[in-house]
Design a protein around this motif. Sequence first.
Motif, PDB file in Angstrom:
ATOM      1  N   UNK A 215     -11.339   0.259   6.460  1.00  0.00           N
ATOM      2  CA  UNK A 215     -11.881  -0.866   5.686  1.00  0.00           C
ATOM      3  C   UNK A 215     -12.309  -0.423   4.293  1.00  0.00           C
ATOM      4  N   UNK A 216     -13.026   0.704   4.211  1.00  0.00           N
ATOM      5  CA  UNK A 216     -13.481   1.210   2.915  1.00  0.00           C
ATOM      6  C   UNK A 216     -12.287   1.607   2.054  1.00  0.00           C
ATOM      7  N   UNK A 217     -11.311   2.257   2.661  1.00  0.00           N
ATOM      8  CA  UNK A 217     -10.116   2.672   1.923  1.00  0.00           C
ATOM      9  C   UNK A 217      -9.398   1.461   1.331  1.00  0.00           C
ATOM     10  N   UNK A 218      -9.251   0.396   2.110  1.00  0.00           N
ATOM     11  CA  UNK A 218      -8.578  -0.805   1.611  1.00  0.00           C
ATOM     12  C   UNK A 218      -9.379  -1.451   0.486  1.00  0.00           C
ATOM     13  N   UNK A 219     -10.694  -1.522   0.639  1.00  0.00           N
ATOM     14  CA  UNK A 219     -11.537  -2.143  -0.383  1.00  0.00           C
ATOM     15  C   UNK A 219     -11.463  -1.387  -1.703  1.00  0.00           C
ATOM     16  N   UNK A 222      -8.021  -1.785  -3.358  1.00  0.00           N
ATOM     17  CA  UNK A 222      -7.844  -3.085  -3.996  1.00  0.00           C
ATOM     18  C   UNK A 222      -8.522  -3.140  -5.353  1.00  0.00           C
ATOM     19  N   UNK A 223      -9.661  -2.464  -5.503  1.00  0.00           N
ATOM     20  CA  UNK A 223     -10.313  -2.420  -6.809  1.00  0.00           C
ATOM     21  C   UNK A 223      -9.432  -1.782  -7.867  1.00  0.00           C
ATOM     22  N   UNK A 224      -8.773  -0.674  -7.504  1.00  0.00           N
ATOM     23  CA  UNK A 224      -7.821  -0.055  -8.424  1.00  0.00           C
ATOM     24  C   UNK A 224      -6.617  -0.972  -8.645  1.00  0.00           C
ATOM     25  N   UNK A 225      -6.122  -1.573  -7.562  1.00  0.00           N
ATOM     26  CA  UNK A 225      -4.903  -2.374  -7.653  1.00  0.00           C
ATOM     27  C   UNK A 225      -5.079  -3.555  -8.596  1.00  0.00           C
ATOM     28  N   UNK A 226      -6.248  -4.202  -8.547  1.00  0.00           N
ATOM     29  CA  UNK A 226      -6.468  -5.374  -9.406  1.00  0.00           C
ATOM     30  C   UNK A 226      -6.361  -4.992 -10.881  1.00  0.00           C
ATOM     31  N   UNK A 227      -6.978  -3.866 -11.246  1.00  0.00           N
ATOM     32  CA  UNK A 227      -6.919  -3.428 -12.643  1.00  0.00           C
ATOM     33  C   UNK A 227      -5.485  -3.129 -13.061  1.00  0.00           C
ATOM     34  N   UNK A 276      -4.866   6.578  -1.915  1.00  0.00           N
ATOM     35  CA  UNK A 276      -5.092   5.759  -0.723  1.00  0.00           C
ATOM     36  C   UNK A 276      -3.762   5.459  -0.035  1.00  0.00           C
ATOM     37  N   UNK A 277      -3.065   6.476   0.469  1.00  0.00           N
ATOM     38  CA  UNK A 277      -1.721   6.235   1.025  1.00  0.00           C
ATOM     39  C   UNK A 277      -1.722   5.308   2.233  1.00  0.00           C
ATOM     40  N   UNK A 278      -2.711   5.443   3.117  1.00  0.00           N
ATOM     41  CA  UNK A 278      -2.734   4.588   4.314  1.00  0.00           C
ATOM     42  C   UNK A 278      -3.013   3.137   3.940  1.00  0.00           C
ATOM     43  N   UNK A 279      -4.001   2.908   3.080  1.00  0.00           N
ATOM     44  CA  UNK A 279      -4.309   1.547   2.651  1.00  0.00           C
ATOM     45  C   UNK A 279      -3.137   0.939   1.889  1.00  0.00           C
ATOM     46  N   UNK A 280      -2.492   1.740   1.046  1.00  0.00           N
ATOM     47  CA  UNK A 280      -1.338   1.241   0.294  1.00  0.00           C
ATOM     48  C   UNK A 280      -0.202   0.859   1.235  1.00  0.00           C
ATOM     49  N   UNK A 325       7.744  -3.608  -6.874  1.00  0.00           N
ATOM     50  CA  UNK A 325       8.532  -3.606  -5.644  1.00  0.00           C
ATOM     51  C   UNK A 325       8.930  -2.192  -5.249  1.00  0.00           C
ATOM     52  N   UNK A 326       9.412  -1.406  -6.205  1.00  0.00           N
ATOM     53  CA  UNK A 326       9.845  -0.049  -5.902  1.00  0.00           C
ATOM     54  C   UNK A 326       8.715   0.866  -5.493  1.00  0.00           C
ATOM     55  N   UNK A 327       7.551   0.735  -6.160  1.00  0.00           N
ATOM     56  CA  UNK A 327       6.415   1.609  -5.846  1.00  0.00           C
ATOM     57  C   UNK A 327       5.969   1.433  -4.405  1.00  0.00           C
ATOM     58  N   UNK A 328       5.947   0.192  -3.925  1.00  0.00           N
ATOM     59  CA  UNK A 328       5.396  -0.075  -2.594  1.00  0.00           C
ATOM     60  C   UNK A 328       6.447  -0.125  -1.498  1.00  0.00           C
ATOM     61  N   UNK A 329       7.687   0.288  -1.781  1.00  0.00           N
ATOM     62  CA  UNK A 329       8.657   0.420  -0.689  1.00  0.00           C
ATOM     63  C   UNK A 329       8.300   1.573   0.238  1.00  0.00           C
ATOM     64  N   UNK A 330       7.500   2.502  -0.267  1.00  0.00           N
ATOM     65  CA  UNK A 330       7.122   3.645   0.563  1.00  0.00           C
ATOM     66  C   UNK A 330       8.200   4.693   0.679  1.00  0.00           C
TER      67      UNK A 330
END
Length: 502
Positions: A215-219, A222-227, A276-280, A325-330
């Motif tokens: 939960x903390x990892x995802x939160x 997301x703060x980084x992702x929004x920026x 945050x590889x797992x949250x990503x 799209x490419x970044x989050x294909x994993x």
Amino acid sequence: MNPLPALVLLPIMGGGVAWVAGHVRPRVTTTSRDASWWVVLVTLIVETFVLVMATFGHPVHTGPWPGHFSMPWIPAMGIAVRLDMDGLSLSLIWLSLIMCFLCVFLATRQVTVHAGAFRFLFLATLTGIIGTFLATDLFLFFFFWELMLVPMFGLIAAWGHEDRQRAAMKFFMFTQGSGLIMLLSILGLVITHYRQTGVLTFDYFTLAHTPLSPAVSMLLMLGFFIAFAVKLPVVPVHVWLPDAHTQAPTAASVLLAGILLKTGGYGMIRFNIMLFPDAASRFAPIAMGLGVAGIVYGAWLAYAQDDVKRLIAYSSISHMGFVLLGIFTGSRMGMQGAIIQMLAHGLSTAGLFVVAGAIQDRLHTRDMRCIGGLWAAMPRLSGAGLFFAMAALGMPGLGNFTGEFLVLLATWHVSPLPAILAAVGLVLAAIYALRMVNRIFLAAPRTGLQPVPDVASRQMAVFACVMVFLVLLGVYPQPFVTFSAPLPLPVAAMTGPEGATP
């Protein structure tokens, strides 16, 4: 001598000298204007030599990546001036310098009002960008992230077009607000690490090994992702971009499209994926959906535009959707495609903005309904515009095609449906790009248009250099793929009270 601090400090120091050179004579004259222009050119040449040293030199490996510099800044808070460089940051810095040379030769020499201040803000923006690509202390990273916003705001607000104040304020509010959300995530990660270890540090490599609950990892992620999503930009937080591009002077448009948007993609790779590889991984389906939405939505709105700069701005939203799209294909292939797409998009879109700026300077309009038949009057500029439009639509043999093809192939292996929908965006890209070419360059000349001068041969030589890079990215991308690959995090965390290497 370590080249990394020089890479960061040289632009803003040269900008200060350019500002002084612009005030040598109170009245604006050709001599005073040329003085500040020459200072900027010399600064970029020296910066290029330093970057060559950083690229081909063989420094002592005192850090986890080849390029490293560290010194204490605020030891009591665990903050250090820490700079590290790998292939990803190095390739984006090279892109930044290429874009700046393009601006200097084709988009800044005509600035006559407060030219010294303009060039100071131009180089100060470059300092913030390079610092963002190199900083591995999270406080320092945030410092540079915010630093590049202030001079860009000044460039748009002071030298932009008719609605520049509103566009500059919208740009600043979106990017500043999302940056504060990222700061909260940085502080959350630092505090979590401090509670677990008793060590207060902002060091990227140390914080990367902080154990986090899902939960903390995802939160925090997301703060980084929004920026980064605001800067990329990602639909629906893209609304600042069309106005900023449309109202900005040509040089600022080139910096925005060619470099600033890439800081969003860089941040997603460096922080969302690597910290945050797992949250990503859990967030990847949503991120890929947002990427597909941006591709189709941006292309559709680009087709609907009559203002050529707004068309290019919406096309940027579409093309940067491939990066998300490419970044989050994993997958490694998706990451490679995203990086190539960032490089190719920076070159092609910057070229289009320079062409659009040249048309506006000569015809005093951006409305494609009032332009037409420029091929007969300006064959050189029209040829450059045709080339960059073909690159933007993803013609095989040019860099954009390589990046988009790798992203689509990687996405297909993950889920065929997003790949199919993203391919629809490519079809729309071909439609709006060819429509733009026909309306501006190939249509019948508009009645009442005054004769306009074409670009000079030496300016075409600058365009040709950018074209060569795009062809190389399309025909032989492997060296760029290898060169720009991000290095993995070290297995063991770095130690030290300031996060510095012992």
